[in-house]
Every structure is written in structure tokens, then in C-alpha cells.
Design a protein around this motif. Sequence first.
Motif, mmCIF file in Angstrom:
data_model
loop_
_atom_site.group_PDB
_atom_site.id
_atom_site.type_symbol
_atom_site.label_atom_id
_atom_site.label_comp_id
_atom_site.label_asym_id
_atom_site.label_seq_id
_atom_site.Cartn_x
_atom_site.Cartn_y
_atom_site.Cartn_z
ATOM 1 N N PRO A 74 0.818 -1.215 0.000
ATOM 2 C CA PRO A 74 0.000 0.000 0.000
ATOM 3 C C PRO A 74 0.851 1.264 0.000
ATOM 4 O O PRO A 74 2.069 1.224 0.162
ATOM 5 C CB PRO A 74 -0.809 -0.120 1.290
ATOM 6 N N ASP A 75 0.181 2.398 -0.196
ATOM 7 C CA ASP A 75 0.857 3.692 -0.159
ATOM 8 C C ASP A 75 1.420 3.960 1.236
ATOM 9 O O ASP A 75 1.025 3.333 2.223
ATOM 10 C CB ASP A 75 -0.113 4.810 -0.540
ATOM 11 N N ILE A 76 2.315 4.930 1.280
ATOM 12 C CA ILE A 76 2.985 5.296 2.532
ATOM 13 C C ILE A 76 2.357 6.561 3.093
ATOM 14 O O ILE A 76 2.070 7.506 2.344
ATOM 15 C CB ILE A 76 4.483 5.489 2.279
ATOM 16 N N ASP A 77 2.135 6.568 4.384
ATOM 17 C CA ASP A 77 1.517 7.732 5.028
ATOM 18 C C ASP A 77 2.383 8.970 4.798
ATOM 19 O O ASP A 77 3.548 9.005 5.219
ATOM 20 C CB ASP A 77 1.363 7.467 6.530
ATOM 21 N N PRO A 78 1.854 10.004 4.124
ATOM 22 C CA PRO A 78 2.682 11.164 3.775
ATOM 23 C C PRO A 78 3.094 12.025 4.961
ATOM 24 O O PRO A 78 4.023 12.825 4.842
ATOM 25 C CB PRO A 78 1.807 11.950 2.798
ATOM 26 N N THR A 79 2.435 11.860 6.109
ATOM 27 C CA THR A 79 2.871 12.636 7.272
ATOM 28 C C THR A 79 4.276 12.223 7.704
ATOM 29 O O THR A 79 4.961 12.990 8.387
ATOM 30 C CB THR A 79 1.892 12.474 8.449
ATOM 31 N N LEU A 80 4.713 11.034 7.268
ATOM 32 C CA LEU A 80 6.071 10.587 7.601
ATOM 33 C C LEU A 80 7.124 11.377 6.847
ATOM 34 O O LEU A 80 8.297 11.345 7.214
ATOM 35 C CB LEU A 80 6.215 9.092 7.318
ATOM 36 N N TYR A 81 6.748 12.060 5.770
ATOM 37 C CA TYR A 81 7.677 12.981 5.108
ATOM 38 C C TYR A 81 7.105 14.401 5.088
ATOM 39 O O TYR A 81 7.321 15.185 4.181
ATOM 40 C CB TYR A 81 8.097 12.509 3.711
ATOM 41 N N HIS A 82 6.324 14.701 6.144
ATOM 42 C CA HIS A 82 5.895 16.059 6.473
ATOM 43 C C HIS A 82 4.958 16.657 5.426
ATOM 44 O O HIS A 82 5.014 17.854 5.126
ATOM 45 C CB HIS A 82 7.105 16.969 6.685
ATOM 46 N N GLU A 83 4.064 15.820 4.885
ATOM 47 C CA GLU A 83 3.009 16.285 3.990
ATOM 48 C C GLU A 83 1.672 15.749 4.475
ATOM 49 O O GLU A 83 1.613 14.713 5.144
ATOM 50 C CB GLU A 83 3.251 15.809 2.555
ATOM 51 N N GLU A 84 0.606 16.468 4.118
ATOM 52 C CA GLU A 84 -0.741 15.983 4.379
ATOM 53 C C GLU A 84 -1.230 15.203 3.152
ATOM 54 O O GLU A 84 -0.755 15.419 2.033
ATOM 55 C CB GLU A 84 -1.677 17.162 4.680
ATOM 56 N N PRO A 85 -2.205 14.291 3.342
ATOM 57 C CA PRO A 85 -2.638 13.448 2.232
ATOM 58 C C PRO A 85 -3.370 14.225 1.138
ATOM 59 O O PRO A 85 -4.250 15.035 1.415
ATOM 60 C CB PRO A 85 -3.566 12.432 2.896
ATOM 61 N N ARG A 86 -2.972 13.969 -0.105
ATOM 62 C CA ARG A 86 -3.616 14.568 -1.270
ATOM 63 C C ARG A 86 -4.761 13.669 -1.740
ATOM 64 O O ARG A 86 -4.840 12.484 -1.374
ATOM 65 C CB ARG A 86 -2.591 14.782 -2.378
ATOM 66 N N PRO A 87 -5.680 14.206 -2.575
ATOM 67 C CA PRO A 87 -6.895 13.457 -2.932
ATOM 68 C C PRO A 87 -6.647 12.092 -3.568
ATOM 69 O O PRO A 87 -7.448 11.171 -3.366
ATOM 70 C CB PRO A 87 -7.596 14.399 -3.910
ATOM 71 N N LEU A 128 15.011 7.207 5.343
ATOM 72 C CA LEU A 128 16.332 7.818 5.365
ATOM 73 C C LEU A 128 16.297 9.325 5.115
ATOM 74 O O LEU A 128 17.348 9.960 5.021
ATOM 75 C CB LEU A 128 17.235 7.128 4.343
ATOM 76 N N GLY A 129 15.090 9.905 5.025
ATOM 77 C CA GLY A 129 14.977 11.357 4.954
ATOM 78 C C GLY A 129 14.509 11.925 3.637
ATOM 79 O O GLY A 129 14.529 13.150 3.444
ATOM 80 N N GLY A 130 14.050 11.086 2.703
ATOM 81 C CA GLY A 130 13.556 11.563 1.419
ATOM 82 C C GLY A 130 12.047 11.740 1.409
ATOM 83 O O GLY A 130 11.371 11.546 2.416
ATOM 84 N N SER A 131 11.523 12.099 0.234
ATOM 85 C CA SER A 131 10.078 12.290 0.082
ATOM 86 C C SER A 131 9.599 11.622 -1.197
ATOM 87 O O SER A 131 10.403 11.131 -2.006
ATOM 88 C CB SER A 131 9.722 13.784 0.057
ATOM 89 N N LEU A 132 8.272 11.599 -1.388
ATOM 90 C CA LEU A 132 7.658 10.914 -2.517
ATOM 91 C C LEU A 132 6.704 11.820 -3.269
ATOM 92 O O LEU A 132 6.172 12.782 -2.721
ATOM 93 C CB LEU A 132 6.865 9.695 -2.024
ATOM 94 N N TYR A 133 6.480 11.484 -4.532
ATOM 95 C CA TYR A 133 5.276 11.940 -5.218
ATOM 96 C C TYR A 133 4.133 11.095 -4.669
ATOM 97 O O TYR A 133 4.140 9.871 -4.818
ATOM 98 C CB TYR A 133 5.374 11.712 -6.721
ATOM 99 N N GLN A 134 3.142 11.727 -4.060
ATOM 100 C CA GLN A 134 1.999 10.963 -3.580
ATOM 101 C C GLN A 134 1.224 10.330 -4.732
ATOM 102 O O GLN A 134 0.636 9.259 -4.592
ATOM 103 C CB GLN A 134 1.071 11.848 -2.752
#
Length: 250
Positions: A74-87, A128-134
Motif C-alpha cells: 500500500p501507499d505510505i503515510d505522507p505525514t512521515l515525510y511532512h506532507e498531508e494526504p492529497r486526494p 532515510l529522509g527523502g520524500s515521494l510523489y503521492q
Amino acid sequence: MRPIIAVTGDSLVDPSPIINLNYADMAPQMIKNALLQVGGTPIIVPFPEDPSQIPAVVQSVLPLFSGLVLPGGPDIDPTLYHEEPRPHLGRTTYPKDLFEQALIKATLAAGKPILAICRGLQILNVTLGGSLYQDLATQGPAEQLQHAQTAPGQYPTHHIQIKAGSTLEQLMGSSAYVNSRHHQAVRQLAPGLKVVAQASDGIVEAVEDQAQQQILALQWHPENMWPQDRQQLAPFQKLVDRAQVFREKD
């Protein structure tokens, strides 16, 4: 003795018809088969639903294995890279995210090798400190390939270019024809990682650690392709070989 390879588990969303109404822990069968094919002994490591149990579970399971596979899921919770969930964010499983993050950190600290696949690459990058395209369709490049393929999942669908001098190049050459079943991807690369393969639209398709000793992370699914393309077994063989070296040193 064959090295033991841990595979992190997921849980079925729907109730299992075999175990009454309980949600069953599971891992991809084709990863199990690939590891057996190359001389590993896989074990499934399920995540605890109660996050307070994670430290104890990680410390208990860590001595049992010599290598770790982080599979798709499944997708990864975006709060773990300091973002709120997008639609267009898909289903997330917060306890699984927390457990895999703790297990990744402990595995790396112990010097054990990791093979990460699809979501596995993504949770590794976030840990490790990166982020994702949701969601690549709404956040990614304007002109992009079809990364959530409509072809059957065992068939390749686009090409990737592999960087010279990387571990992946040693395993698969300068390019590969791979399958693609994802709508999330690396956005900001984590410190300590390097990109070693990309699609023609720039999407990250593989990363390794800087030292090329512990981490090989792939955005595609080699476990689905190896029965038709034996070269796709090479990442699993590399993990088992590294795990064997670690076990003999331990």
C-alpha cells in the motif's frame, strides 16, 4: 546452511475465507519463490498493530535473519515525510510504515543487506529522509510514461537506463525492460542514497547506498518477471550472496 531472508508482511484488506473474519498476514508468493530459487530461506515478518510493541518485535526478530526484503504494498503515510494526504493518495497502513521504518534502521545498523521492491524503495527513501510523489499522475512530470501499466503485471512495459559502475549494472547491464505497477515514486532522494536507474521521463527506477554494500532498491517488480526472464533473479541472488557473507562473518 542457507541464509534466512526476512520478508516484511502485509495484511489482507478483506477478511480471509480460511481464517474466519480475521485479517490474515501475508507476503507475495513470487518473492518467496524467487528467494528459494536462488538459495535463500524466506520468513515472513508481520507488523504489530500496536506501535508500542514495535521496538520489542524488531529486537526479537533482528537476530533471526541475514538479509531483508521490503516488498510492494500500500501507499505510505505522507505525514512521515511532512506532507498531508492529497486526494489521489491510496490506502495506507500506518503501523506497517512505522514497523518497516524501525526494521530498516535496525537492519542497516546491524550491517545486513536489504533488497527493496516498489513500495519497499519508497519506504526506504522516506525512512532515510527523502520524500515521494503521492500521485505521479497529478504531481509528476508533464510528459510521463505509463507507470501503472495496463498490461498483465508479469510483462515488461518500459525501458530503464542503468548507470555505469553501479551494482545494478553489474547484474543487469546498461539498460533493462521492466514492468511498472506504481503511482508513487521518489521525489526528493534521501541522503546516503544514489540514483542508479531512471525511466526516460526521469522517474527514479533504482537506488543504491553510496557504498554499494547494503542497499539495492528497485521500483519495478522482478519477482513477477523472473519465470519468463531469468535475469530478473539477479537482484535476489545478490541479496542472498550478501546475506551469506554476513552470516559467515557473524
